[in-house]
Design a protein around this motif. Sequence first.
Motif, mmCIF file in Angstrom:
data_model
loop_
_atom_site.group_PDB
_atom_site.id
_atom_site.type_symbol
_atom_site.label_atom_id
_atom_site.label_comp_id
_atom_site.label_asym_id
_atom_site.label_seq_id
_atom_site.Cartn_x
_atom_site.Cartn_y
_atom_site.Cartn_z
ATOM 1 N N ASP A 1 0.818 -1.220 0.000
ATOM 2 C CA ASP A 1 0.000 0.000 0.000
ATOM 3 C C ASP A 1 0.846 1.261 0.000
ATOM 4 O O ASP A 1 0.422 2.305 -0.520
ATOM 5 N N ASP A 2 2.040 1.192 0.622
ATOM 6 C CA ASP A 2 2.865 2.401 0.736
ATOM 7 C C ASP A 2 3.823 2.577 -0.446
ATOM 8 O O ASP A 2 4.727 3.413 -0.401
ATOM 9 N N TRP A 3 3.646 1.770 -1.484
ATOM 10 C CA TRP A 3 4.557 1.856 -2.650
ATOM 11 C C TRP A 3 4.078 2.976 -3.569
ATOM 12 O O TRP A 3 3.007 2.899 -4.155
ATOM 13 N N ASP A 4 4.866 4.047 -3.656
ATOM 14 C CA ASP A 4 4.514 5.209 -4.483
ATOM 15 C C ASP A 4 5.326 5.171 -5.779
ATOM 16 O O ASP A 4 6.513 5.477 -5.788
ATOM 17 N N GLU A 5 4.686 4.775 -6.873
ATOM 18 C CA GLU A 5 5.387 4.687 -8.149
ATOM 19 C C GLU A 5 5.672 6.061 -8.751
ATOM 20 O O GLU A 5 6.501 6.194 -9.659
ATOM 21 N N ASN A 6 4.977 7.082 -8.250
ATOM 22 C CA ASN A 6 5.132 8.423 -8.815
ATOM 23 C C ASN A 6 6.172 9.263 -8.088
ATOM 24 O O ASN A 6 6.425 10.405 -8.469
ATOM 25 N N ALA A 7 6.764 8.725 -7.034
ATOM 26 C CA ALA A 7 7.784 9.482 -6.304
ATOM 27 C C ALA A 7 8.975 9.742 -7.222
ATOM 28 O O ALA A 7 9.466 8.822 -7.891
#
Length: 438
Positions: free
Chosen positions: A197-203
């Motif tokens: 859930d905490d995986w931000d691909e847009n970071a």
Amino acid sequence: GIWEHSKSEGHDDYGLLVTEKARKYAIVKELEEHVNLRDGTTVLQYEARFQNGLECGGAYLKYLRPQEAGWKPKEFDNGSPYSIMFGPDICGLTNKVHFILKQKNPKSGEYVEHHLIDPPRVPSDKLSHVYTAILKPDNEIGILIDGEVKKKGNFLSAQDFDPPIIPAKTIPDPNEKKPEDWDDRVRIPDPNAVKPDDWDENAPMEIEDMEAVKPEGWLDDESEEIDDPEATKPEDWDDEEDGVWEVPKIDNPKCQTAPGCGEWKRPMKRNPAFKGIWNPPLVDNPNYKGIWKPRDIPNPNYFELDKPYFDPIAAIGIEIWTMQEGILFDNILIAKDENVAESYRDTTWKPKFVVEKEKQKAEEEAAGSDDLGGFQKTVFDVLYKFADIPFLSKYKLQILDFIEKAEKQPNLTIGVLVSIVVVILTAIFMLIFSGKKQ
């Protein structure tokens, strides 16, 4: 291309000379009687000299089949059928003394070119060299340069000719195709994996370093470049024809002593939150069936023989496409006795070579490079032997290319030698660690 009957440079001895660059050359001489290669020993020998040094050109001979094979002397070209092709060829990564046997497959009826594997290299100088191929009745082939054996092989050995003269007994079935349901993936993405859930691909990969501070003395109001104060508009400048004249720019001298000029911006640093595109981990494929390959079937073109089927030699031809001039051919010989060939080397080639070698040495001494030249020759001789080490064969062309560059550019020798050492050590390390994780 125009052939010329010309003196070899520094001699009164004549040869057949390639006179122009970037030309196709063809010339052929019919023999008074055919040479049978199937009986006893046969020696093929001739001299060739790259008078301008090695650049990009071939200097090989073609030993042609009888005219019944479908060729005419007046129409001799690269399509004329030959039995053997032999001699030096160099251009780019190609640097070899070819030996090619063209043999008819008795089952298919097709003629196939069989290349000698790992042939010797062409000597890298401007001297006359004599090339000899000895074909023996026990199927041994020997290639000599200046009377020294550089390569030995066996016509019937699959390790010495590519493709082998005797075909493989079996071949992969050309009509068999991989089944559509065949899965040859060893590992596959885990179908049960779920992106956290905490995986931000847009970071972003990088962010501003908020802890960075503008250096003292930074010149915010100065540009990195300024108009050249000494520049003046040329008197013959015409705005209508030449456009509006602009003052050329120079580096701002104030910026050379300051930590920086112009608008200061915080430097970027790696974003600790960056993770990139999420991909499920790989797991073993439960449906893996192995690497597919077609089954082997008997080779319809397989045959056996005790010795190669040599077509007789009816003519000798030179047919080359060369980007350099100054290639000289001389003293072409076909003999049935090795002693005859050796005698020709001693009486026709060796005296010329000795004179050329002495002249070369005198020129090196006059240039004051004799000591360095001798050192370089020793180093290069060792490096050429390094390139022939079997486990470095995958990298042989790269190594030889480096050595050749070093020979042609003596002032860069040390740098290039370091590069060669790096290539060799890289190959060794890859050999040692190839089975381990990078």
